[in-house]
Design a protein around this motif. Structure first.
Motif, PDB file in Angstrom:
ATOM      1  N   TYR A  10       0.830  -1.200   0.000  1.00  0.00           N
ATOM      2  CA  TYR A  10       0.000   0.000   0.000  1.00  0.00           C
ATOM      3  C   TYR A  10       0.868   1.255   0.000  1.00  0.00           C
ATOM      4  N   GLN A  11       1.895   1.287   0.846  1.00  0.00           N
ATOM      5  CA  GLN A  11       2.772   2.451   0.920  1.00  0.00           C
ATOM      6  C   GLN A  11       3.461   2.714  -0.418  1.00  0.00           C
ATOM      7  N   ARG A  12       3.870   1.659  -1.093  1.00  0.00           N
ATOM      8  CA  ARG A  12       4.503   1.843  -2.396  1.00  0.00           C
ATOM      9  C   ARG A  12       3.509   2.427  -3.403  1.00  0.00           C
ATOM     10  N   ARG A  13       2.277   1.975  -3.345  1.00  0.00           N
ATOM     11  CA  ARG A  13       1.259   2.490  -4.258  1.00  0.00           C
ATOM     12  C   ARG A  13       0.983   3.969  -3.996  1.00  0.00           C
ATOM     13  N   VAL A  14       0.913   4.333  -2.719  1.00  0.00           N
ATOM     14  CA  VAL A  14       0.660   5.728  -2.379  1.00  0.00           C
ATOM     15  C   VAL A  14       1.867   6.595  -2.739  1.00  0.00           C
ATOM     16  N   SER A  15       3.070   6.068  -2.541  1.00  0.00           N
ATOM     17  CA  SER A  15       4.283   6.814  -2.906  1.00  0.00           C
ATOM     18  C   SER A  15       4.297   7.149  -4.389  1.00  0.00           C
ATOM     19  N   ASN A  38       2.572   8.408   9.322  1.00  0.00           N
ATOM     20  CA  ASN A  38       2.885   8.836  10.686  1.00  0.00           C
ATOM     21  C   ASN A  38       1.687   9.457  11.391  1.00  0.00           C
ATOM     22  N   LYS A  39       0.835  10.169  10.637  1.00  0.00           N
ATOM     23  CA  LYS A  39      -0.302  10.888  11.231  1.00  0.00           C
ATOM     24  C   LYS A  39      -1.596  10.075  11.218  1.00  0.00           C
ATOM     25  N   ALA A  40      -1.549   8.877  10.678  1.00  0.00           N
ATOM     26  CA  ALA A  40      -2.763   8.068  10.539  1.00  0.00           C
ATOM     27  C   ALA A  40      -3.246   7.523  11.872  1.00  0.00           C
ATOM     28  N   LEU A  41      -4.539   7.265  11.933  1.00  0.00           N
ATOM     29  CA  LEU A  41      -5.135   6.533  13.050  1.00  0.00           C
ATOM     30  C   LEU A  41      -5.197   5.064  12.665  1.00  0.00           C
ATOM     31  N   VAL A  42      -4.923   4.190  13.631  1.00  0.00           N
ATOM     32  CA  VAL A  42      -4.858   2.753  13.364  1.00  0.00           C
ATOM     33  C   VAL A  42      -5.694   2.000  14.388  1.00  0.00           C
ATOM     34  N   LEU A  43      -6.387   0.977  13.927  1.00  0.00           N
ATOM     35  CA  LEU A  43      -7.126   0.069  14.813  1.00  0.00           C
ATOM     36  C   LEU A  43      -6.660  -1.347  14.538  1.00  0.00           C
ATOM     37  N   ILE A  44      -6.313  -2.080  15.596  1.00  0.00           N
ATOM     38  CA  ILE A  44      -5.968  -3.491  15.441  1.00  0.00           C
ATOM     39  C   ILE A  44      -6.786  -4.314  16.433  1.00  0.00           C
ATOM     40  N   GLY A 103       6.003   2.678  10.788  1.00  0.00           N
ATOM     41  CA  GLY A 103       5.807   4.121  10.807  1.00  0.00           C
ATOM     42  C   GLY A 103       4.507   4.594  11.416  1.00  0.00           C
ATOM     43  N   LEU A 104       3.724   3.683  11.949  1.00  0.00           N
ATOM     44  CA  LEU A 104       2.414   4.030  12.527  1.00  0.00           C
ATOM     45  C   LEU A 104       2.589   4.466  13.978  1.00  0.00           C
ATOM     46  N   ARG A 105       1.861   5.515  14.378  1.00  0.00           N
ATOM     47  CA  ARG A 105       2.131   6.141  15.670  1.00  0.00           C
ATOM     48  C   ARG A 105       0.902   6.332  16.556  1.00  0.00           C
ATOM     49  N   GLN A 106      -0.284   6.203  16.052  1.00  0.00           N
ATOM     50  CA  GLN A 106      -1.521   6.335  16.858  1.00  0.00           C
ATOM     51  C   GLN A 106      -2.331   5.062  16.689  1.00  0.00           C
TER      52      GLN A 106
END
Length: 369
Positions: free
Chosen positions: A142-147, A160-166, A213-216
């Motif tokens: 996904y990151q490569r596609r967005v890049s 870095n600024k994204a919200l994440v749910l696991i 790179g996920l922070r929240q």
């Protein structure tokens, strides 16, 4: 089934609260939202896989806006959908959906897959599912596609600024440790040692998210599995919540909370937010009438005792009003129960969200945006 007037009044009041909550203006700020995990948050990835762990046939989706099955293990929205809604954002698409392309990638993506667990041997009976480390590989893709769309630097900021749910762990008990009366894992571990082992594996999973790179990152605990209609139908005595699965939750969840606290301390910042799913769901399950439900024991869709046996299909018993039931199928909550859970995530005390609730987290994110 006739509905007592008191329940009808409570249901109407609760529904009004939900409508009022929907009317509140969305939280300010565009946010990318990523979802990892199992069937509680899978929005349709398994539709594209050769697996029996799927929810792409009626009556699933009966209360979704399209009134059609989407692959969600719900009559309508999952908790991840409701979070997106409260953020004022589009629903995150399943990563495997062909619709996820172009600017839609910037909304985020859902990588969850029904049947998976913390452990790779969880859900082996479902064969072709996206195990958690494969979900992370897809996230790298996904990151490569967005890049390619916005460049590497902007992609890194987006992540870095994204919200994440696991959401993980339930299947390690349901579809592994307790799958049959005797399992390889139950022979290998007692409940205490199995929970400790799961936590050690979960820690490495959470660290992988940080390294990506996920922070929240919101991390759900496991709800009261022993109270699910499937467990009542197969393990309960006199309709009481099944003892061993309930014991497992009282062991696993405190270990998870402590691990998250320690991990934040090691990293030197609040990266992970612990969601006390056990408390949130227990409030509703043990006192359903206070929330306008008529039962927390019987699933809306199913068959056998408590509608807890087998799969939810078009041939199952189906309740006429899903808003009055806590459980949609033998294991998964109704949309309305999910809305109550998400409300607690946004506004609950530290008994529900530690060290802060989602509203506080979002304000903190806005202050440094």
């Amino acid at each position: 089934m006739s509905i007592p007037a008191s329940y009808a009044i409570l249901a109407a009041v609760s529904l009004a609260v939900i409508i009022m909550a929907k009317a509140v203006p969305p939280v300010k700020g565009d946010r990318t939202f990523f979802v990892f995990g199992d069937s509680l948050v899978d929005t349709g990835n398994n539709n594209y896989l050769a697996t029996v762990a799927r929810a792409d046939s009626p009556p699933y989706g009966i209360d979704f806006p399209t009134h059609r099955p989407t692959g969600r293990f719900s009559n309508g929205y999952t908790i991840s959908d409701i979070i997106s809604e409260k953020l004022g954002a589009e629903l995150t698409l399943p990563y495997l959906s062909p619709e996820l392309k172009g600017k839609k990638l910037l909304v985020g993506a859902n990588f969850a897959s029904a049947g998976i667990g913390i452990l790779d041997d969880t859900g082996i009976q479902f064969v072709n599912i996206i195990r958690i480390h494969k979900q992370f590989k897809l996230f790298e893709e996904y990151q490569r596609r967005v890049s390619a769309l916005i460049g590497e630097e902007k992609t890194q900021k987006l992540v870095n600024k994204a919200l994440v749910l696991i959401t993980l762990g339930g299947n390690d008990f349901v579809n592994n440790y307790f799958l049959t009366p005797i399992t390889a894992r139950s022979l290998q571990f007692n409940l205490q040692d199995f929970s400790t082992y799961l936590i050690s594996e979960y820690k490495s999973i959470l660290l992988s998210l940080y390294q990506l790179g996920l922070r929240q990152i919101l991390v759900t605990g496991i709800g009261p599995l022993g109270c699910a209609p499937a467990m009542l139908a197969t393990r309960s005595i006199n309709g009481q919540c099944a003892e061993d699965p309930q014991l497992a939750m009282t062991i696993f969840n405190p270990l998870l909370n402590q691990m998250i606290k320690d991990l934040n301390h090691e990293l030197g910042s609040v990266v992970f937010i612990a969601i006390n799913s056990l408390q949130m769901q227990s409030d509703v399950i043990y006192n359903p009438s206070a929330h306008g439900f008529i039962t927390s024991k019987v699933a809306c869709c199913g068959q056998g005792p408590y509608n807890g046996l087998g799969l939810c299909t078009a041939a199952s018993n189906i309740c006429p009003n899903r808003d009055l039931y806590v459980f949609w199928d033998p294991f998964h909550p109704t949309e309305r129960a999910n809305r109550i859970i998400v409300e607690a995530m946004f506004n609950g005390s530290e008994n529900y969200m530690s060290p802060m609730n989602l509203s506080t987290l979002l304000m903190a994110m806005d202050s440094i945006a």
